[in-house]
Write a protein that holds these residues in place. Sequence first.
Motif, PDB file in Angstrom:
ATOM      1  N   TYR A 188       0.883  -1.112   0.012  1.00 45.00           N
ATOM      2  CA  TYR A 188       0.004  -0.055  -0.148  1.00 45.00           C
ATOM      3  C   TYR A 188       0.937   1.298   0.080  1.00 45.00           C
ATOM      4  O   TYR A 188       0.731   2.225  -0.600  1.00 45.00           O
ATOM      5  N   ASP A 189       1.719   1.304   0.880  1.00 46.91           N
ATOM      6  CA  ASP A 189       2.680   2.376   1.002  1.00 46.91           C
ATOM      7  C   ASP A 189       3.250   2.639  -0.195  1.00 46.91           C
ATOM      8  O   ASP A 189       3.741   4.056  -0.662  1.00 46.91           O
ATOM      9  N   ASP A 190       3.992   1.767  -0.759  1.00 48.55           N
ATOM     10  CA  ASP A 190       4.826   1.993  -2.137  1.00 48.55           C
ATOM     11  C   ASP A 190       3.958   2.176  -3.027  1.00 48.55           C
ATOM     12  O   ASP A 190       4.305   3.222  -3.912  1.00 48.55           O
ATOM     13  N   SER A 191       2.842   1.645  -3.281  1.00 48.43           N
ATOM     14  CA  SER A 191       1.934   1.977  -4.446  1.00 48.43           C
ATOM     15  C   SER A 191       1.435   3.585  -4.035  1.00 48.43           C
ATOM     16  O   SER A 191       1.233   4.256  -5.176  1.00 48.43           O
ATOM     17  N   LYS A 192       1.127   3.969  -3.037  1.00 51.34           N
ATOM     18  CA  LYS A 192       0.740   5.377  -2.872  1.00 51.34           C
ATOM     19  C   LYS A 192       1.900   6.325  -3.108  1.00 51.34           C
ATOM     20  O   LYS A 192       1.584   7.504  -3.705  1.00 51.34           O
ATOM     21  N   ALA A 193       2.954   5.926  -2.797  1.00 52.69           N
ATOM     22  CA  ALA A 193       4.191   6.938  -3.174  1.00 52.69           C
ATOM     23  C   ALA A 193       4.342   7.029  -4.697  1.00 52.69           C
ATOM     24  O   ALA A 193       4.629   8.077  -5.302  1.00 52.69           O
ATOM     25  N   LEU A 194       3.924   5.929  -5.202  1.00 50.73           N
ATOM     26  CA  LEU A 194       4.262   5.775  -6.781  1.00 50.73           C
ATOM     27  C   LEU A 194       2.943   6.449  -7.355  1.00 50.73           C
ATOM     28  O   LEU A 194       3.399   7.331  -8.506  1.00 50.73           O
TER      29      LEU A 194
END
Length: 445
Positions: A188-194
Amino acid sequence: MPHYYSPDSAAGDHAIRGHIVTVKADPFLFSDALVEYNDGLIIIEGGVITAVGEYAEMKDKLQPDTHVDHHPDGIITAGFIDTHVHYVQTGIIAAFGAQLIDWLNTYTFVAEQKFADKAYADAVAKVFFDQLLANGTTTALTFCAVYPDSVDAFFEEASRRNMRMAGGKVLMNRNAPEHLLDTTQSGYDDSKALIEKWHGKGRNHYAVTPRFAPTSTQDQLEAAATLLREYPGTLMHTHVSENLGEIAWVKSLFPDANGYLDVYDRAGLLQPGAVLAHGVHLTAHERLRVHETGSAISHCPTSNLFLGSGLFHVHQAKNHTHPMKVGLGTDIGAGTSFSLLSTMNEAYKVAQLVQYPLDAVKMLYLATLGSAEAMGLEDKIGSIEVGKEADLVVLDTKATPLLEFRSAQVETLEEQLFVLATMGDDRVIHTTYIAGNVAYSRDGH
């Protein structure tokens, strides 16, 4: 020699002349979907089509200093759109066959671990984009690897070439090698940042990308749906009902769900902009649910044949009472060609095997406007119309001696399009335009 051009290597305001062919509506539903200008003109300003019609009627609209690219021997159509492809599997195309799950374990998961190296991801992205352009593909919906750097490499290359592209970090927190796993929170965190880094920047679209139900827990699928709610306009990209063994596996992992599609439905993932690859074995109820939610299916015939997954029933998918949005996908690397012309050829054969005559206009639609509709981008790309972006491809009807001989025998436009789809591959792609600029030229000029 073929040549690739940077986006700023040609003027954005100019015109293109030649035999223009495009699909303006769904030919599965409407009989007058095909539009043709035998000697047509497309006027382009700032990468957008501002006028299109017969040259004789349009030439007076040209400014005296307007440069006109003239293709007297080609067919100009909208750029092809690939609704399902794995750029991180470019290196395993044509890996000796196996059924889906064995193929993933033997080839895919091994290959994708290499994308932890950003330099490697950069190098593969360049090869991938070169292949898209050489095959007339101007937009693709793409799986990246689990590593955020693989997504950066993808969008950096897309931005450099000014291509309208969609992709995302794959989400997978179980049933894969340890080095390919994320967690629900890290995914979730990685996708949000991307998403915040890339979505809507230039011509980039982010796709929230759970690989498929077996490699995500229920809470990860729900976290993916949370991202879709938090960032309206993002796409969702996954797989569904590709292989009978896969379907049985999903049933064992999600015993409370009413079938494979229902796993995604319960998680909140089905909506316009959701593209589900394959859908070979969807039930009638599942097809109805895809229609009701505005989701779409990517038909990937070369992959389905290569892995022995089954035959997609396009006539059921496009029935008149509850038609699904359907586009074409190459599904590299289980798919065997970057060419959407070759993919049309295989789609025709699959349709023949389920007793449905898939004509050339329908095939062209699936590779252009149908794919744009599947991705929710039909207001921007997919056909040659005023207000749409000038992503175009010029097809050479004389690309090979046999094709030139066969084309000389055709009597109708539909026959010519069918010959190109049946005999065509990357050799047929003469020129690919991105936002009105030459991005690829087969002959280098």
